[in-house]
Design an enzyme around this catalytic site. Structure first.
Site, mmCIF file in Angstrom:
data_model
loop_
_atom_site.group_PDB
_atom_site.id
_atom_site.type_symbol
_atom_site.label_atom_id
_atom_site.label_comp_id
_atom_site.label_asym_id
_atom_site.label_seq_id
_atom_site.Cartn_x
_atom_site.Cartn_y
_atom_site.Cartn_z
ATOM 1 N N GLY A 1 -10.755 20.728 192.342
ATOM 2 C CA GLY A 1 -11.023 21.500 193.543
ATOM 3 C C GLY A 1 -11.382 20.639 194.754
ATOM 4 N N ASN B 1 -20.369 23.417 182.416
ATOM 5 C CA ASN B 1 -20.288 22.356 183.401
ATOM 6 C C ASN B 1 -20.872 22.826 184.712
ATOM 7 O OD1 ASN B 1 -18.273 22.413 185.840
ATOM 8 N ND2 ASN B 1 -17.267 23.572 184.195
ATOM 9 N N LEU C 1 -18.329 20.418 192.228
ATOM 10 C CA LEU C 1 -17.169 20.111 193.069
ATOM 11 C C LEU C 1 -17.303 18.792 193.825
ATOM 12 C CD1 LEU C 1 -16.250 23.720 194.167
ATOM 13 C CD2 LEU C 1 -14.724 22.124 193.027
ATOM 14 N N ASN D 1 -9.695 28.600 194.949
ATOM 15 C CA ASN D 1 -10.857 28.696 194.072
ATOM 16 C C ASN D 1 -11.878 29.617 194.726
ATOM 17 O OD1 ASN D 1 -13.058 28.338 192.474
ATOM 18 N ND2 ASN D 1 -12.972 26.107 192.450
ATOM 19 N N CYS E 1 -15.648 29.557 191.778
ATOM 20 C CA CYS E 1 -16.450 28.498 191.185
ATOM 21 C C CYS E 1 -17.908 28.921 191.121
ATOM 22 C CB CYS E 1 -16.349 27.210 191.975
ATOM 23 S SG CYS E 1 -17.403 25.931 191.234
ATOM 24 N N LYS F 1 -7.594 32.178 192.345
ATOM 25 C CA LYS F 1 -8.100 32.031 190.978
ATOM 26 C C LYS F 1 -9.315 32.918 190.832
ATOM 27 C CE LYS F 1 -9.570 28.556 187.650
ATOM 28 N NZ LYS F 1 -9.543 27.117 187.360
ATOM 29 N N THR G 1 -14.687 29.813 184.943
ATOM 30 C CA THR G 1 -15.724 29.771 183.901
ATOM 31 C C THR G 1 -16.728 30.915 184.038
ATOM 32 O OG1 THR G 1 -16.961 28.264 185.294
ATOM 33 C CG2 THR G 1 -15.563 27.289 183.614
ATOM 34 N N GLY H 1 -13.895 26.799 177.282
ATOM 35 C CA GLY H 1 -13.594 26.435 175.902
ATOM 36 C C GLY H 1 -13.314 27.648 175.017
HETATM 37 C C1 LIG Z 1 -15.611 20.125 183.947
HETATM 38 C C2 LIG Z 1 -14.895 21.286 184.563
HETATM 39 C C3 LIG Z 1 -14.612 21.286 185.929
HETATM 40 C C4 LIG Z 1 -13.953 22.350 186.518
HETATM 41 N N1 LIG Z 1 -13.669 22.315 187.861
HETATM 42 C C5 LIG Z 1 -12.922 23.308 188.426
HETATM 43 C C6 LIG Z 1 -12.497 23.238 189.786
HETATM 44 O O1 LIG Z 1 -12.753 22.273 190.496
HETATM 45 N N2 LIG Z 1 -11.784 24.283 190.310
HETATM 46 C C7 LIG Z 1 -11.458 25.372 189.546
HETATM 47 O O2 LIG Z 1 -10.813 26.296 190.041
HETATM 48 N N3 LIG Z 1 -11.822 25.447 188.238
HETATM 49 C C8 LIG Z 1 -12.539 24.445 187.661
HETATM 50 N N4 LIG Z 1 -12.879 24.521 186.331
HETATM 51 C C9 LIG Z 1 -12.466 25.692 185.536
HETATM 52 C C10 LIG Z 1 -11.175 25.418 184.760
HETATM 53 O O3 LIG Z 1 -10.115 25.128 185.618
HETATM 54 C C11 LIG Z 1 -10.814 26.610 183.870
HETATM 55 O O4 LIG Z 1 -10.684 27.745 184.703
HETATM 56 C C12 LIG Z 1 -11.882 26.915 182.822
HETATM 57 O O5 LIG Z 1 -12.457 25.724 182.344
HETATM 58 C C13 LIG Z 1 -11.360 27.731 181.647
HETATM 59 O O6 LIG Z 1 -10.328 27.056 180.952
HETATM 60 P P1 LIG Z 1 -10.592 26.142 179.643
HETATM 61 O O7 LIG Z 1 -11.411 26.971 178.697
HETATM 62 O O8 LIG Z 1 -9.229 25.779 179.156
HETATM 63 O O9 LIG Z 1 -11.356 24.944 180.111
HETATM 64 C C14 LIG Z 1 -13.566 23.451 185.734
HETATM 65 C C15 LIG Z 1 -13.832 23.454 184.361
HETATM 66 C C16 LIG Z 1 -14.477 22.392 183.764
HETATM 67 C C17 LIG Z 1 -14.742 22.431 182.290
#
Ligand SMILES: Cc1cc2nc3c(=O)[nH]c(=O)nc-3n(C[C@H](O)[C@H](O)[C@H](O)COP(=O)(O)O)c2cc1C
Ligand SMILES: Cc1cc2nc3c(=O)[nH]c(=O)nc-3n(C[C@H](O)[C@H](O)[C@H](O)COP(=O)(O)OP(=O)(O)OC[C@H]3O[C@@H](n4cnc5c(N)ncnc54)[C@H](O)[C@@H]3O)c2cc1C
Ligand SMILES: Cc1cc2nc3c(=O)[nH]c(=O)nc-3n(C[C@H](O)[C@H](O)[C@H](O)COP(=O)(O)OP(=O)(O)OC[C@H]3O[C@@H](n4cnc5c(N)ncnc54)[C@H](O)[C@@H]3O)c2cc1C
Ligand SMILES: Cc1cc2nc3c(=O)[nH]c(=O)nc-3n(C[C@H](O)[C@H](O)[C@H](O)COP(=O)(O)O)c2cc1C
Ligand code: FES
Ligand code: FES
Lengths: 314, 277, 314, 277
Positions: free
Chosen positions: A48, A71, A75, A129, A132, A167, A195, A219
C-alpha cells in the site's frame, strides 16, 4: 503447459492467470524477483502506497495466532513518487503486471494518487485500500461507511482511466452493500477481504502483543468467513471479484473461484512458502484437467447452492 | 538466490536441557552461505505453526573432500518451533529457506577480529571463525553465559586457533560476571593504532553495551540483531529496526532481513529498539 | 483449594467462578453430568431454546476448518416447556447455576419466553440469543440492527426480574454500539461473541460442506477478533461482560479477563476435551497466585494500553 | 462414565496400504467397553485437528490373566486423523475418550446372530463376536470387500468359532459380488421359526440393503451408523440421524452418539439419511 485457458478478465484488465500477489505480503514485488518469476503471476498488488513516505508502526508488528497472524505494519512505505522512480522500472523489466494499492487520508488524496499513477508507465490497475485496519486516519473509515466508500471510488473513477478496484474490509455488517456501492460508483472490480481487526494480549506482561494494540488477522483462520463474503458479493454485483483470505493451496484457490471469485489474491502464504506460486498454478491446472474444464472461468461461481439458501441476516 | 530445502535431519546433538545442535542435509544452502547469514525454518506437517522462524547458520557441514553438504543450527528451546527442533530425530525433515541476510564482514590482517557472544548468540560465530581463519585474521571469541553448563563448543573454537575468553555470571567457568568485563579491559590495553573489528551477537543489552564500549574506544562493531521475522525476504516489513546513517540524523526503520541481521553497531538506535516480546 | 477469591458479579448474579459453559456446546448440561461436576462451574448457558420444539437443520451440521469449526445446527431443541419439565429438575439436583439461552422470531416471543422462565425454579439468568447466524427468522436480525437489539432487551427487561444478558453477534461493524444499546435498554450484562457467519465448499463436489450452506465459525481461529471486541465493549459500557471465542486454555481465559471480560464462556473446547473445566480453574488459580492477585476481579480489564490506542474505525 | 485416557500406543500392525490396527493401553476403557461402543480420538500436539474423531473399539486387549489392559482400533486411512493413526509408532500417544454410545444387543441361544460387515465396518464385530461366544450364541460373520486384500482378521473370527462367509467384488476371495448376495440366499433358507438377530456395519448403502432384506423376511436388525461426530457426548447435536419410532410416524433427528451409533435397522429413515460428505 496444458491447453487450459487460465486467463481471466477483471473488467478492462485481462490477466494471464487468476493468481495475484496480495498487497503488503509481497513487498514492492522486486524483493521476490530472486525466488519467483514475476512474469508468471497474474498480477502483483504492491504494498500500500500513500502520497508521502510513512515510517509505519514501532515493532512488534506481527504476532502469530492459531492458523493465522496479526499484523500492524502501519503502511510503512516509500510514497508514490519514489515507487514510480525506484521500483516501477524494475517491475516492468521483470514483465510484472502491477496493481498499485493506494491509500489516502482524504478523498482528494486518493484522486491525486490516481492521477499521478495514471501517468506512470507500467501500472495495470489501481486497488483502493479503503480497508486497512492499521492506520488512524483514512483507510478503514472509508471502508466502513457506504457513503465514504462511494465517494472515494467515484473520485478515483473520475481521475483515471485505469481499472479501479476498491478493496473491501470484512469488518462490516454487510459486505455486499459495499460491493454494490463500489459497483454503482464505477468500480471495475472489487477485491476482498482485507484483514479482520483483532488483538492479542501477552498474559504474563498484560500488554498487547503489538505495539499498535490492534492488528489485522490474516491466514487460514479467516478463510471460511472470507469465502462466505465472496459468495455474498457474487450474489450482489456483476463486476468481477478478486477473492482472498487464507489461501494456502490450490484447493483453497478453487474454493474461492467456485464461491464466485474471478481471480484470487494470495498474501500470508508468501511468508510460509515463497515458492508457492508454481504449486498453486500447477494445482489449479491439474484440478481443471481432472474435472474436464477448459478454462478457469468455467468454474467461477459454480457452487451448487439449493434455492432457499441466502444470507440469513439483513 | 535463496533455496527452500526440504532438509533431512542428519543429527541432533542435545547439549543440555535447552540447547541442541541439529545437522541438516542442505548442500545448496551450505555452498552459498556466508558468515552471519540465516535460514527461515518450518516444519511441513498439518497444523505446524504458520510462520517460519529465523536461525543463524551455525556450522557448514562437509564431506571427506571438504565439499559442503549441509548446515547445522545451534538451537535454544524457547517455544513451539525451537521445541520441535530440539525434539526432531535424525531421519525427520525440516524446511529450510536460505541463505538469507547481510553477512558479517570478514576482516583481513593486520586487523584483528573479536567476536562477542552471549548464550545462543554464539550461533553465527562458527562460520565467521572459519572465514577469519581462512584469511589468517587473528581472532578472539569472548563468550558469556549464566554458568559453565551454558557454554558450548569452546574447544571447537580453540581447535581453530581462536583465542577464547570466557565469563559466567555465577563464576563457574572463566571470569565471574558479564563478558563485557574482560572485553572492556582488553579494549583498554589494545594500542590505539592496532586495527580491530568487533562482532557481537547475543541479548540486546549485551550488544548495546558492546557497541557503546567499542564506540568509546573508537572501535568499529557489527552486531547481529534478532527481531521477530515474518518472511525473511523483505515481503512483510515486520522485522524493522531503527538505524541512523549518522549520529545526528533521525533513525529510520529498516528491514533487518534485507539490510541486516548484521548492522554496524553505531548505526543502531539502541534507545528505540523495541524490547523482544 | 487456595485462598483466592474466584467469585465474579454479573450485575445481580454472583458466580462462584468466572467459567461458564457456552450455549450450544454443552447440551442442556445434563449430558455432561457424568464427566463434569456441574456444581463446580460458574454457570451453564444451556442450548438455545425457542418457545416450541425445533427439528434443526439436516446434517451435515458441522465441519472442521483451520483452528476452528463451522456449525449450522439450526437450534434443534425441545422447546421451553419440555426444558422446564425434563431438564431443569436434574440441573437443580446437580446444583448447577443455569443461564437459559433464549431465541425468538419476534420481540413478543422473547418476552413470552422470559415470562415463562421467570416462574421456573432454578433459572439464574436469561441470555438473549440475538446473534445466532443459523436460523432464518429472528436471532441475528435483531443482533445486526441497533433498534432491534434495543427493543428485544427492553421487552425482556420489562417481562422479568431475572438478570438479562443479551448475547452479541460479531458480524457487525461496531459491536460496542450494540453493547451500549443493550446497556441503555437495561441489560444486566452482555455476552460476546457468538459465531462468525462463514462458509466452506467441498471443491470436489462444488457443494457447500454444510446442508445449510452457511454456518458459524467458532474455536481458536476467532480468538484474536473476539478479544478485540471484548476490549472495545469494555471501553464502551459499564455493565459486566462475558467474553468468549476460542478459549482452550487457562491462558486464554486470562487473556479475555485482562481484555475486559468479567467472566468467560467456553464452547468448542468442550468437544475437544470435556475434562477441560478443572484444568481451566486450576490454571486460572495458579496464574493469580503466581502474579500475587487475591481475586479474579483484580485482573479484569487490566491490559496496559498506551493512551493513544483506540479503535481506528468509526 | 467415560474416561479420557492419554493412551500409550502399544502396537501398530499395518495390514495394507490403507488399513492398520493400533493397540492402545487403556485399561479403564477396556474394562467398561461393550460391543459396538466407540471412542473419540485426538492427537495431543500443537496444531493437531481440533475435533476428535470417532472409532469403534475393535479388540479388547488382555494380559496373561485375561484382565483387560487396552483396546485396539481398526483404522482405515481416509484423512488427517486416520492418517496419523496409520503413521503412529508404538511409544507414541493418542487421547482416547470412551467408551461411548449404545452397544449392540448380545443375543442368547437359541437365537442366532449374523454379523454383516463391509470394509472397515468389521471394526465393531470383534467385541461382539467375543460377547456372543461367551453366551454360546451361534454366530456368522458375513464380510465383504472390494478384493481379497481388503479382508482382514478372517482367521481371528474363525478361531473364535464364528462361521465366516466372504464375498469380494472382484471375486478374488469368497463369493464374487456383494455380501448381500449370500446373505439374501441364507435368509431365504433359514426356517421362519428360527430366531435370528442381524447386526450390520459398513457403507450406508450396504446397511440399508441389509435392513431391507431383513425386514422383508421379518428379521430384526441392528445397524451401526457412522455420521460426522463433533463431541461424542451429546453436547453439539452434530451427529443426528433420522429415525422413526413406528413405520408411519414422522422421523426425528436424534443424536447418534447417545441413542446410537447402534440403531434398530427398521427405525432408520434411510431415505433421509444425509450422504457422508
Ligand atoms: C503483513 C501484511 C501487510 C499487509 N498490508 C496490506 C496493504 O498494504 N494494503 C492492503 O490492501 N492489504 C494489506 N494486507 C492485507 C492482505 O493484502 C490480504 O488482504 C489479507 O492478508 C488476507 O489475505 P491472506 O490471508 O492471504 O494474507 C496486509 C496483510 C499482511 C499480512
Ligand atoms: C536473524 C536471527 C537469527 C537467529 N538465530 C537463532 C539461532 O541460531 N538459534 C536460536 O535458538 N534462535 C535464534 N534466533 C531466535 C529464534 O528465531 C527464536 O527463538 C524463535 O523464532 C522462537 O520460535 P518458537 O516457535 O520456539 O517460539 P514461539 O513459540 O513463537 O514463542 C516463544 C517465545 O519466544 C519469543 N520469541 C519469538 N520470536 C523471537 C525472536 N525472534 N527473538 C526472541 N524471542 C522470540 C516469543 O515472544 C515468546 O515469548 C534467531 C533470530 C533471528 C532474527
Ligand atoms: C461411531 C463411529 C465409528 C467409527 N469407527 C471407525 C473405525 O473403527 N475405523 C475407522 O477407520 N473409521 C471409523 N469411523 C469413521 C471415522 O471416524 C472417519 O473416517 C474419521 O473421522 C475421518 O477422520 P480424518 O481426520 O482421517 O478425515 P478428515 O481429514 O477429517 O476427512 C477426510 C474425508 O473423510 C470424510 N469423513 C470425515 N468424517 C467422516 C465420517 N465420520 N464418516 C465418513 N467419512 C468421514 C470427510 O468428509 C473427508 O472427505 C467411525 C465413525 C463413527 C461415527
Ligand atoms: C455446535 C455449536 C452450537 C451453538 N449453539 C448456540 C446456541 O444455541 N445459542 C448461542 O447463543 N450460541 C451458540 N453457539 C455459540 C457458542 O455459544 C459460542 O458463542 C461460540 O461458539 C464461540 O465460543 P467458542 O469459540 O468457545 O466455541 C454454538 C456454538 C457451537 C460450536
Ligand atoms: S522478515 Fe519480512 S520483511 Fe523482513
Ligand atoms: S457428537 Fe456431539 S451430540 Fe453427538
Amino acid at each position: 503447459m496444458s491447453s487450459i485457458n487460465l486467463t481471466v478478465n477483471l473488467g478492462q484488465l485481462q490477466l494471464k492467470n487468476p493468481l495475484v500477489a496480495a498487497s503488503g505480503c509481497f513487498g514492492y514485488g522486486t524483493e521476490y524477483s530472486d525466488v519467483v518469476d514475476l512474469s508468471t503471476l497474474g498480477a502483483i498488488a504492491v504494498k500500500g502506497l500513500f502520497l508521502q513516505e510513512r515510517p509505519g508502526h514501532v515493532p512488534p508488528r506481527i504476532v502469530e495466532t492459531p492458523s493465522g497472524m496479526l499484523n500492524a505494519i502501519g503502511l510503512q512505505g516509500i510514497g508514490v513518487r519514489r515507487f514510480i522512480d525506484e521500483r516501477l522500472p524494475a517491475l516492468r523489466k521483470h514483465r510484472a503486471v502491477v496493481i498499485v494499492n493506494i491509500c489516502g487520508t482524504t478523498v482528494d488524496e486518493y484522486a491525486e494518487l490516481a492521477r499521478i499513477l495514471s501517468d506512470a508507465p507500467g501500472v495495470a490497475a489501481l486497488e483502493l485500500n479503503i480497508s486497512c485496519p492499521n492506520i488512524k486516519e483514512g483507510g478503514i473509515t472509508f471502508g466502513c461507511d457506504l457513503r465514504g466508500a462511494h465517494d472515494v471510488v467515484s473520485a478515483v473513477r473520475r481521475a483515471t482511466s485505469l481499472p479501479v478496484i476498491p478493496k473491501l474490509t470484512p469488518n462490516v455488517t454487510d459486505v455486499a452493500s459495499f460491493a454494490r456501492a463500489a459497483e454503482e460508483a464505477g468500480a471495475d472490480a472489487v477485491s476482498l477481504v482485507n484483514t479482520f481487526l483483532a488483538m492479542a494480549i501477552d498474559v504474563e506482561t498484560r500488554r498487547p502483543r503489538l505495539s499498535n494494540v490492534f492488528g489485522g488477522l490474516s491466514g487460514p483462520a479467516i478463510r471460511p468467513i472470507a469465502v462466505r463474503m465472496v459468495y455474498e458479493c457474487r450474489q450482489a454485483v456483476r463486476i468481477p471479484i478478486m477473492g482472498m483470505g487464507g489461501i494456502m493451496t490450490a484447493e483453497d484457490v478453487v474454493e474461492f473461484l467456485v464461491a464466485g471469485a474471478d481471480a484470487v489474491q494470495v498474501g500470508t502464504a508468501n511468508f510460509v512458502d515463497p515458492f508457492v506460486w508454481p504449486k498453486l498454478l500447477d494445482g489449479l491446472t491439474g484440478y481443471l484437467e481432472r474435472h474436464g474444464h477448459g478454462a478457469v472461468r468455467d468454474i467461477v461461481g459454480t457452487v451448487a447452492v439449493p434455492g432457499a439458501a441466502q444470507r440469513i441476516s439483513s | 538466490m535463496p533455496a527452500d530445502v526440504d532438509a533431512l535431519v542428519l543429527s541432533n546433538d542435545r547439549l543440555s536441557e535447552a540447547y541442541n545442535v541439529v545437522g541438516l542435509a542442505a548442500p545448496s544452502i551450505a555452498a552459498a552461505a556466508q558468515p552471519g547469514q540465516f535460514v527461515m525454518v518450518r516444519e511441513d506437517r498439518p497444523g505446524a505453526p504458520l510462520l517460519r522462524r529465523p536461525f543463524s547458520i551455525f556450522e557448514i557441514l562437509r564431506d571427506d573432500q571438504g565439499r559442503p553438504t549441509g548446515i547445522s543450527l545451534l538451537n535454544k528451546r524457547v517455544g513451539v518451533v525451537t521445541g520441535a527442533l530440539y525434539a526432531r530425530e535424525p531421519g525427520g525433515r525440516l524446511q529450510c529457506l536460505g541463505p538469507l541476510g547481510r553477512p558479517f564482514s570478514v576482516g583481513t590482517p593486520p586487523a584483528e577480529a573479536w567476536m562477542v557472544a552471549g548464550g545462543v548468540g554464539l550461533a553465527p560465530f562458527a562460520t565467521l571463525a572459519e572465514a577469519l581463519r581462512e584469511q589468517r585474521t587473528p581472532a578472539t571469541l569472548y563468550y558469556g553465559g549464566r554458568s559453565a553448563s551454558d557454554l558450548f563448543h569452546v574447544d571447537w573454537f580453540e581447535r581453530r586457533d581462536i583465542r577464547v575468553v570466557l565469563a559466567t555470571e555465577d563464576g563457574s567457568r572463566g571470569e565471574a560476571g558479564l563478558i563485557t568485563g574482560p572485553l572492556e579491559r582488553h579494549l583498554a590495553l589494545l594500542p590505539a593504532a592496532a586495527p580491530l573489528m568487533i562482532h557481537a551477537c547475543g541479548p540486546t543489552g549485551m550488544m548495546r553495551a558492546v557497541a557503546q564500549l567499542a564506540q568509546a574506544s573508537g572501535r568499529a562493531t557489527e552486531v547481529s540483531l534478532e527481531p521477530v521475522m515474518g518472511c525473511g525476504l523483505g515481503g512483510c516489513y515486520s522485522c524493522v529496526v531503527p538505524v541512523r546513517s549518522g549520529p545526528a540524523t533521525p533513525s529510520q526503520l529498516v528491514r533487518s532481513c534485507l539490510q541486516g541481521p548484521v548492522f554496524p553497531g553505531h548505526q543502531v538506535a539502541w534507545n528505540e529498539l523495541a524490547p523482544a516480546v
